[in-house]
Design a protein around this motif. Structure first.
Motif, PDB file in Angstrom:
ATOM      1  N   UNK A  61       0.835  -1.204   0.000  1.00  0.00           N
ATOM      2  CA  UNK A  61       0.000   0.000   0.000  1.00  0.00           C
ATOM      3  C   UNK A  61       0.873   1.258   0.000  1.00  0.00           C
ATOM      4  N   UNK A  62       1.934   1.247   0.789  1.00  0.00           N
ATOM      5  CA  UNK A  62       2.833   2.402   0.845  1.00  0.00           C
ATOM      6  C   UNK A  62       3.556   2.595  -0.488  1.00  0.00           C
ATOM      7  N   UNK A  63       3.917   1.501  -1.146  1.00  0.00           N
ATOM      8  CA  UNK A  63       4.554   1.621  -2.461  1.00  0.00           C
ATOM      9  C   UNK A  63       3.616   2.295  -3.453  1.00  0.00           C
ATOM     10  N   UNK A  64       2.364   1.907  -3.417  1.00  0.00           N
ATOM     11  CA  UNK A  64       1.390   2.513  -4.319  1.00  0.00           C
ATOM     12  C   UNK A  64       1.219   4.002  -4.023  1.00  0.00           C
ATOM     13  N   UNK A  65       1.226   4.360  -2.754  1.00  0.00           N
ATOM     14  CA  UNK A  65       1.022   5.756  -2.358  1.00  0.00           C
ATOM     15  C   UNK A  65       2.244   6.633  -2.635  1.00  0.00           C
ATOM     16  N   UNK A  66       3.427   6.036  -2.695  1.00  0.00           N
ATOM     17  CA  UNK A  66       4.643   6.837  -2.872  1.00  0.00           C
ATOM     18  C   UNK A  66       5.249   6.689  -4.268  1.00  0.00           C
ATOM     19  N   UNK A  67       4.561   6.042  -5.175  1.00  0.00           N
ATOM     20  CA  UNK A  67       5.116   5.796  -6.509  1.00  0.00           C
ATOM     21  C   UNK A  67       5.541   7.083  -7.209  1.00  0.00           C
ATOM     22  N   UNK A  68       4.805   8.162  -7.028  1.00  0.00           N
ATOM     23  CA  UNK A  68       5.133   9.427  -7.687  1.00  0.00           C
ATOM     24  C   UNK A  68       6.142  10.244  -6.885  1.00  0.00           C
ATOM     25  N   UNK A  69       6.566   9.712  -5.745  1.00  0.00           N
ATOM     26  CA  UNK A  69       7.415  10.463  -4.817  1.00  0.00           C
ATOM     27  C   UNK A  69       8.797   9.829  -4.674  1.00  0.00           C
ATOM     28  N   UNK A  70       9.272   9.137  -5.699  1.00  0.00           N
ATOM     29  CA  UNK A  70      10.500   8.350  -5.589  1.00  0.00           C
ATOM     30  C   UNK A  70      11.759   9.179  -5.444  1.00  0.00           C
ATOM     31  N   UNK A  71      11.694  10.476  -5.731  1.00  0.00           N
ATOM     32  CA  UNK A  71      12.883  11.320  -5.600  1.00  0.00           C
ATOM     33  C   UNK A  71      12.982  12.023  -4.246  1.00  0.00           C
ATOM     34  N   UNK A  72      11.985  11.804  -3.378  1.00  0.00           N
ATOM     35  CA  UNK A  72      12.012  12.421  -2.049  1.00  0.00           C
ATOM     36  C   UNK A  72      13.190  11.868  -1.250  1.00  0.00           C
ATOM     37  N   UNK A  73      13.940  12.709  -0.564  1.00  0.00           N
ATOM     38  CA  UNK A  73      15.075  12.229   0.236  1.00  0.00           C
ATOM     39  C   UNK A  73      14.617  11.384   1.432  1.00  0.00           C
ATOM     40  N   UNK A  74      15.421  10.405   1.782  1.00  0.00           N
ATOM     41  CA  UNK A  74      15.207   9.581   2.971  1.00  0.00           C
ATOM     42  C   UNK A  74      16.519   9.500   3.742  1.00  0.00           C
ATOM     43  N   UNK A  75      16.414   9.108   5.007  1.00  0.00           N
ATOM     44  CA  UNK A  75      17.616   8.961   5.837  1.00  0.00           C
ATOM     45  C   UNK A  75      17.758   7.559   6.416  1.00  0.00           C
ATOM     46  N   UNK A  76      16.967   6.627   5.914  1.00  0.00           N
ATOM     47  CA  UNK A  76      17.103   5.224   6.344  1.00  0.00           C
ATOM     48  C   UNK A  76      17.214   4.372   5.095  1.00  0.00           C
ATOM     49  N   UNK A  77      18.113   3.419   5.079  1.00  0.00           N
ATOM     50  CA  UNK A  77      19.048   3.002   6.117  1.00  0.00           C
ATOM     51  C   UNK A  77      20.373   3.751   6.079  1.00  0.00           C
ATOM     52  N   UNK A  78      20.450   4.802   5.286  1.00  0.00           N
ATOM     53  CA  UNK A  78      21.672   5.601   5.173  1.00  0.00           C
ATOM     54  C   UNK A  78      21.429   6.962   5.798  1.00  0.00           C
ATOM     55  N   UNK A  79      22.494   7.636   6.216  1.00  0.00           N
ATOM     56  CA  UNK A  79      22.284   8.935   6.857  1.00  0.00           C
ATOM     57  C   UNK A  79      21.749   9.998   5.907  1.00  0.00           C
ATOM     58  N   UNK A  92      13.578   7.872  -1.844  1.00  0.00           N
ATOM     59  CA  UNK A  92      12.576   6.813  -1.682  1.00  0.00           C
ATOM     60  C   UNK A  92      12.863   5.680  -2.662  1.00  0.00           C
ATOM     61  N   UNK A  93      13.226   6.016  -3.883  1.00  0.00           N
ATOM     62  CA  UNK A  93      13.553   4.980  -4.874  1.00  0.00           C
ATOM     63  C   UNK A  93      14.683   4.087  -4.417  1.00  0.00           C
ATOM     64  N   UNK A  94      15.724   4.676  -3.835  1.00  0.00           N
ATOM     65  CA  UNK A  94      16.829   3.879  -3.290  1.00  0.00           C
ATOM     66  C   UNK A  94      16.337   2.978  -2.152  1.00  0.00           C
ATOM     67  N   UNK A  95      15.527   3.548  -1.274  1.00  0.00           N
ATOM     68  CA  UNK A  95      15.000   2.787  -0.138  1.00  0.00           C
ATOM     69  C   UNK A  95      14.198   1.585  -0.619  1.00  0.00           C
ATOM     70  N   UNK A  96      13.327   1.786  -1.591  1.00  0.00           N
ATOM     71  CA  UNK A  96      12.493   0.692  -2.099  1.00  0.00           C
ATOM     72  C   UNK A  96      13.364  -0.369  -2.772  1.00  0.00           C
ATOM     73  N   UNK A  97      14.324   0.048  -3.580  1.00  0.00           N
ATOM     74  CA  UNK A  97      15.215  -0.918  -4.237  1.00  0.00           C
ATOM     75  C   UNK A  97      16.004  -1.717  -3.203  1.00  0.00           C
ATOM     76  N   UNK A  98      16.527  -1.021  -2.172  1.00  0.00           N
ATOM     77  CA  UNK A  98      17.258  -1.719  -1.113  1.00  0.00           C
ATOM     78  C   UNK A  98      16.347  -2.704  -0.382  1.00  0.00           C
ATOM     79  N   UNK A  99      15.128  -2.279  -0.048  1.00  0.00           N
ATOM     80  CA  UNK A  99      14.199  -3.145   0.684  1.00  0.00           C
ATOM     81  C   UNK A  99      13.873  -4.395  -0.130  1.00  0.00           C
ATOM     82  N   UNK A 100      13.675  -4.244  -1.425  1.00  0.00           N
ATOM     83  CA  UNK A 100      13.425  -5.411  -2.274  1.00  0.00           C
ATOM     84  C   UNK A 100      14.596  -6.384  -2.224  1.00  0.00           C
ATOM     85  N   UNK A 101      15.815  -5.851  -2.318  1.00  0.00           N
ATOM     86  CA  UNK A 101      17.009  -6.706  -2.275  1.00  0.00           C
ATOM     87  C   UNK A 101      17.168  -7.352  -0.904  1.00  0.00           C
TER      88      UNK A 101
END
Length: 171
Positions: free
Chosen positions: A117-135, A140-149
Motif C-alpha cells: 500500500x505504501x509503495x502505491x502511495x509513494x510511486x510518484x514520490x521516488x525522488x524524495x530524500x530519505x535517511x534510512x538506512x543511510x544517513x 525513496x527509490x533507493x530505499x524501495x530498491x534496497x528493501x526489495x534486495x
C-alpha cells in the motif's frame, strides 16, 4: 504493471510466500551452527534477539536461526515502512519476535500488505530524500530498491535454513 520497483516487490513477495506457506516452529528454532544468533523468551513472554550491544557485528558473524532472521525482517522492514510513510522510526528494541511460525507468517503478511500500500502511495514520490538506512544522499527509490534486495536475501536465508533442516532430518 508499469512500476518496476513494485513489480520487483511482487516477485519477491511471491518467492517469500513459497517459504512462508511451509514455515514451521522447528524451521525457526533450527540451530545451524554452534556460533549462532537466535531469540530468547523472557519471563513475560516477550522474545528478544541476540544483538551486539555496541551495534558492531562480531567477527566471525554468528549464523542466525530462522527465528532471528524473522525478527530481523520484522525490524528492518518495519523501520523502512516507517521511513517510507513518514512515521517516527521504531527502535530495534521495540520489535519483538512473535513466538511461533504462525505469528511470524501473520506478521510478515501484514507487513507486506502495508508495504504494498505504501509503495502505491509513494510511486510518484521516488525522488524524495530519505535517511534510512543511510544517513543522507538517498531517495525513496533507493530505499524501495534496497528493501526489495534485503527482502529477497532474508527470504533466501529462511528458505536455505528450511532446506538444510529438512535434509538434516532426512539423513
Amino acid at each position: 504493471m508499469t512500476d518496476p520497483l513494485r513489480w520487483q516487490f511482487d516477485l519477491v513477495r511471491a518467492l517469500c510466500e513459497y517459504h512462508l506457506s511451509a514455515l514451521t516452529d522447528d524451521d525457526l528454532a533450527f540451530v545451524p551452527a554452534p556460533l549462532h544468533w537466535t531469540v530468547h523468551e523472557g519471563p513475560g513472554g516477550t522474545w528478544t534477539p541476540d544483538f551486539p550491544e555496541d551495534g558492531v557485528e562480531p567477527d566471525p558473524v554468528p549464523a542466525p536461526t530462522g527465528a532471528w532472521i524473522a525478527w530481523h525482517l520484522l525490524w528492518w522492514w518495519g523501520t523502512a515502512l516507517d521511513e517510507l510513510t513518514g512515521r517516527p522510526r521504531r527502535d530495534r528494541t521495540d520489535v519483538s519476535y512473535p513466538g511461533s511460525a504462525a505469528g511470524v507468517v501473520a506478521a510478515l503478511r501484514e507487513l507486506a500488505a502495508a508495504w504494498a500500500a505504501a509503495l502505491d502511495q509513494t510511486a510518484a514520490d521516488r525522488d524524495r530524500p530519505v535517511t534510512f538506512p543511510w544517513p543522507d544522499g538517498h531517495t525513496v527509490g533507493h530505499l524501495v530498491a534496497w528493501a526489495n534486495a534485503e527482502l529477497m536475501k532474508n527470504v533466501a536465508e529462511l528458505g536455505q535454513l528450511r532446506i538444510i533442516r529438512g535434509a538434516d532430518e532426512g539423513a
